[in-house]
Design an enzyme around this catalytic site. Structure first.
Site, PDB file in Angstrom:
ATOM      1  N   CYS A 197     -15.933  11.183  14.713  1.00  0.00           N
ATOM      2  CA  CYS A 197     -17.354  10.954  15.014  1.00  0.00           C
ATOM      3  C   CYS A 197     -18.278  11.634  14.006  1.00  0.00           C
ATOM      4  O   CYS A 197     -19.484  11.705  14.213  1.00  0.00           O
ATOM      5  CB  CYS A 197     -17.697  11.409  16.422  1.00  0.00           C
ATOM      6  SG  CYS A 197     -17.528  13.176  16.706  1.00  0.00           S
TER       7      CYS A 197
ATOM      8  N   GLU B   9     -13.589  20.670  15.339  1.00  0.00           N
ATOM      9  CA  GLU B   9     -14.562  20.924  14.280  1.00  0.00           C
ATOM     10  C   GLU B   9     -14.249  22.173  13.473  1.00  0.00           C
ATOM     11  O   GLU B   9     -14.932  22.452  12.490  1.00  0.00           O
ATOM     12  CB  GLU B   9     -15.966  21.058  14.884  1.00  0.00           C
ATOM     13  CG  GLU B   9     -16.421  19.840  15.659  1.00  0.00           C
ATOM     14  CD  GLU B   9     -17.683  20.095  16.438  1.00  0.00           C
ATOM     15  OE1 GLU B   9     -18.771  19.807  15.918  1.00  0.00           O
ATOM     16  OE2 GLU B   9     -17.574  20.603  17.576  1.00  0.00           O
TER      17      GLU B   9
ATOM     18  N   HIS C 289     -30.240  15.883   5.239  1.00  0.00           N
ATOM     19  CA  HIS C 289     -31.145  15.026   6.000  1.00  0.00           C
ATOM     20  C   HIS C 289     -31.429  13.728   5.259  1.00  0.00           C
ATOM     21  O   HIS C 289     -31.503  12.655   5.860  1.00  0.00           O
ATOM     22  CB  HIS C 289     -32.465  15.765   6.264  1.00  0.00           C
ATOM     23  CG  HIS C 289     -32.404  16.680   7.434  1.00  0.00           C
ATOM     24  ND1 HIS C 289     -33.278  17.726   7.613  1.00  0.00           N
ATOM     25  CD2 HIS C 289     -31.583  16.717   8.500  1.00  0.00           C
ATOM     26  CE1 HIS C 289     -32.987  18.364   8.734  1.00  0.00           C
ATOM     27  NE2 HIS C 289     -31.968  17.767   9.280  1.00  0.00           N
TER      28      HIS C 289
ATOM     29  N   ASP D 142     -18.722  19.370  10.530  1.00  0.00           N
ATOM     30  CA  ASP D 142     -18.444  20.791  10.721  1.00  0.00           C
ATOM     31  C   ASP D 142     -17.039  21.154  10.251  1.00  0.00           C
ATOM     32  O   ASP D 142     -16.825  22.237   9.700  1.00  0.00           O
ATOM     33  CB  ASP D 142     -18.625  21.184  12.187  1.00  0.00           C
ATOM     34  CG  ASP D 142     -20.048  21.623  12.496  1.00  0.00           C
ATOM     35  OD1 ASP D 142     -20.653  22.287  11.642  1.00  0.00           O
ATOM     36  OD2 ASP D 142     -20.559  21.304  13.581  1.00  0.00           O
TER      37      ASP D 142
END
Length: 556
Positions: free
Chosen positions: A487, A416, A184, A440
């Site tokens: 992405c 992913e 984060h 991922d």
């Protein structure tokens, strides 16, 4: 002089004096309370409510990804299970401070034992507990220091509540001893364009007041720098600022090869800022914001309104929408709230949507209606829709066929997991495009939870195993004449972006604040250069040496 190494976020460089985060509040005493249980209960309820509202307010001020994180923390503070644990301790005659400390610690240990995403959220729980205890004591919560001058902030890690509202006139750069490139802290730092290095283990020895250089591009903190090094860093910082203010152009390599630069968005409100920063469209629109704050799925009409707002902001531009990606870190009571021992490997993404197909059908209906409505008004975007967490060819065929039934003209999949990368040649026989989610893909390739600090060193998209999988998808896209986008957070790394193009990526999508750095980096290399740099990275044995090899090849 010494060099401390970590993972850099972006290309920034900064210099200044160190200021360390304050140590946590000391643990409360286990002495019996002198108040009644009812009085202590009232104190706790008021403190928890005040902290939750403060977190929500900070989130509203920060917006973007920070708002999602802080609203989740506010919900965590008022979790009924925690309230029950606190009440049990108050009934035993404990103080409000100790009841909060002990109940939160017990809850944290439970989350830690569960591992994965929930294990990583244990750190957020510690932050909430500290804020509640500080409120009960009537003292400021431990947080970002204010030495009265600009500084380099050094911390074990930053709570989302602190990162979200950093005073960027004071905080020159951020160094954390924990965390990885997809933590984060890293994501919020990238979103706010903060010069940052995460996972700098040796930064524990930095002292308040000592001058350091933080070089995110090279992933190095330089201690005791010479006057010449300080001047060189200042020159680089000024050059980067000039590049950021240069006229915005479309993404391209030095030889003119087009590489569209797109934005990752979490809701339509970020569209205007993305356009202002030069986004040529949207490479990943996350639809979870419509679902996560509700106890039931949004209606088709509610979804359509948001989709129309998004499509109307990018007339004539490509907009890639990901259908609901729930599960793992995003359980929903109306979709997949059953307990799973390892939710990252459970019923998530397209698997969860197939189990509740009505939700997927309603989402496709809303997207098709929004597309038709915006086109009828003459301001429509080029809508692409993709499914998350596709792991088989059969899943690909299922989703593309279903999307076609609802009038979606361009339907693709996210790559992913290694299985879909290895079978990309067959996946792209059905899908119109592929979009690689490097966050991922890296965690599943290296078996390292992307949000777990203890394995952050494994969670690096520069690893040659990940790059090989990207190459597989790029080659399949080229063979079938179909686009392959990136992405994940890897697209925001300026040098890695060049490598990804060299491996066959045809577009890059990232946080809008990263667009300028990536745009400038691409303009330094031709397609042949990009392929040569990519080959150098592929030849390495690990992520660190791949990064070093790419830098050396780029310098040549």
């Amino acid at each position: 002089m010494a060099e401390l190494r970590g993972v850099g976020i972006g290309l920034g460089v900064a210099q200044g004096p160190v200021a360390r985060m304050a140590e946590p509040l000391p643990a409360p005493s286990d002495a019996p309370s002198e108040r009644t249980a009812d009085d202590e209960t009232t104190r706790v309820r008021e403190a928890v409510s005040a902290v939750a509202r403060e977190l929500e307010q900070r989130g509203a001020l920060a917006g973007g990804a920070a708002q999602d994180v802080l609203e989740a923390q506010a919900m965590m503070a008022e979790d009924p299970s925690l309230e029950t644990e606190i009440d049990a301790r108050l009934a035993q005659g404990k103080t409000a401070e100790w009841a909060v400390h002990d109940a939160f610690a017990s809850f944290r240990d439970t989350l830690t034992a569960m591992g994965g995403y929930l294990g990583e959220r244990a750190a957020d729980l510690d932050d909430v507990a500290q804020r509640v205890i500080a409120r009960l004591r009537g003292v400021p919560a431990p947080g970002v220091p204010d030495p009265g001058h600009p500084f380099i902030l050094v911390a074990k890690d930053l709570a989302p509540a602190d990162t979200a509202l950093l005073d960027l006139d004071k905080v020159l750069a951020l160094i954390t001893t924990e965390g990885g490139p997809t933590s984060h802290t890293a994501i919020l730092a990238r979103e706010k364009s903060i010069v940052a290095l995460v996972g700098v283990v040796d930064a524990k020895g930095l002292r308040d007041g000592e001058t350091v250089i933080v070089d995110a591009a090279s992933g190095v903190v330089t201690t005791e720098p010479t006057a010449e090094e300080l001047e060189r860093a200042q020159t680089r910082a000024q050059a980067r600022a000039s590049a950021a203010s240069a006229p915005i152009t479309d993404g391209a390599l030095a030889d003119g090869t087009d590489v569209p630069l797109l934005a990752n968005l979490g809701n339509p409100d970020g569209a205007a800022d993305a356009v202002a920063l030069g986004a040529q469209g949207v490479g990943l629109f996350r639809t979870e914001f419509l679902f996560l704050s509700s106890s039931q799925a949004p209606t088709i009409e509610q979804q359509r309104v948001s989709y129309e707002k998004l499509l109307g902001a990018f007339p004539g531009k490509k907009v890639v929408v990901r259908v609901l990606d729930a599960g793992a870190d995003k359980p929903l009571p109306f979709l997949n709230d059953a307990h799973e021992e390892n939710p990252a490997l459970g019923l998530r993404g397209l698997r969860a949507l197939r189990a509740s197909e009505d939700i997927l059908r309603e989402q496709l209906t809303a997207l098709a209606e929004a597309d038709a409505a915006t086109r009828a008004n003459g301001g429509g975007a080029d809508l692409w829709v993709m499914a998350p967490m596709v792991s088989t060819v059969e899943e690909t065929a299922y989703f593309v066929a279903l999307a076609r039934d609802y009038g979606i003209k361009t339907a693709g999949v996210m790559v992913e997991v290694p299985s879909s990368a290895l079978l990309a040649d067959r996946v792209l026989k059905h899908a119109d495009f592929a979009s690689i989610g490097t966050n991922d893909l890296t965690q599943y390739t290296l078996a390292a939870d992307r949000l777990l600090g203890s394995v952050a060193s494994f969670q690096d998209p520069w690893h040659p195993a990940v790059l090989r999988l990207v190459r597989e998808v790029g080659a399949a896209g080229q063979a079938h004449g179909k686009p392959v986008g990136i992405c994940g957070e890897a697209a925001a790394d300026p040098l890695l972006a060049v490598v990804l193009v060299g491996l066959g990526a045809t577009s890059l999508s990232m946080a809008p604040t990263a667009l300028a750095d990536v745009r400038a980096s691409l303009l330094e290399y031709s397609l042949d250069d990009a392929r040569r740099i990519a080959e150098a990275a592929l030849a390495a044995d690990d992520a660190t040496s791949a990064r070093d090899a790419a830098r050396a090849a780029a310098a040549r």
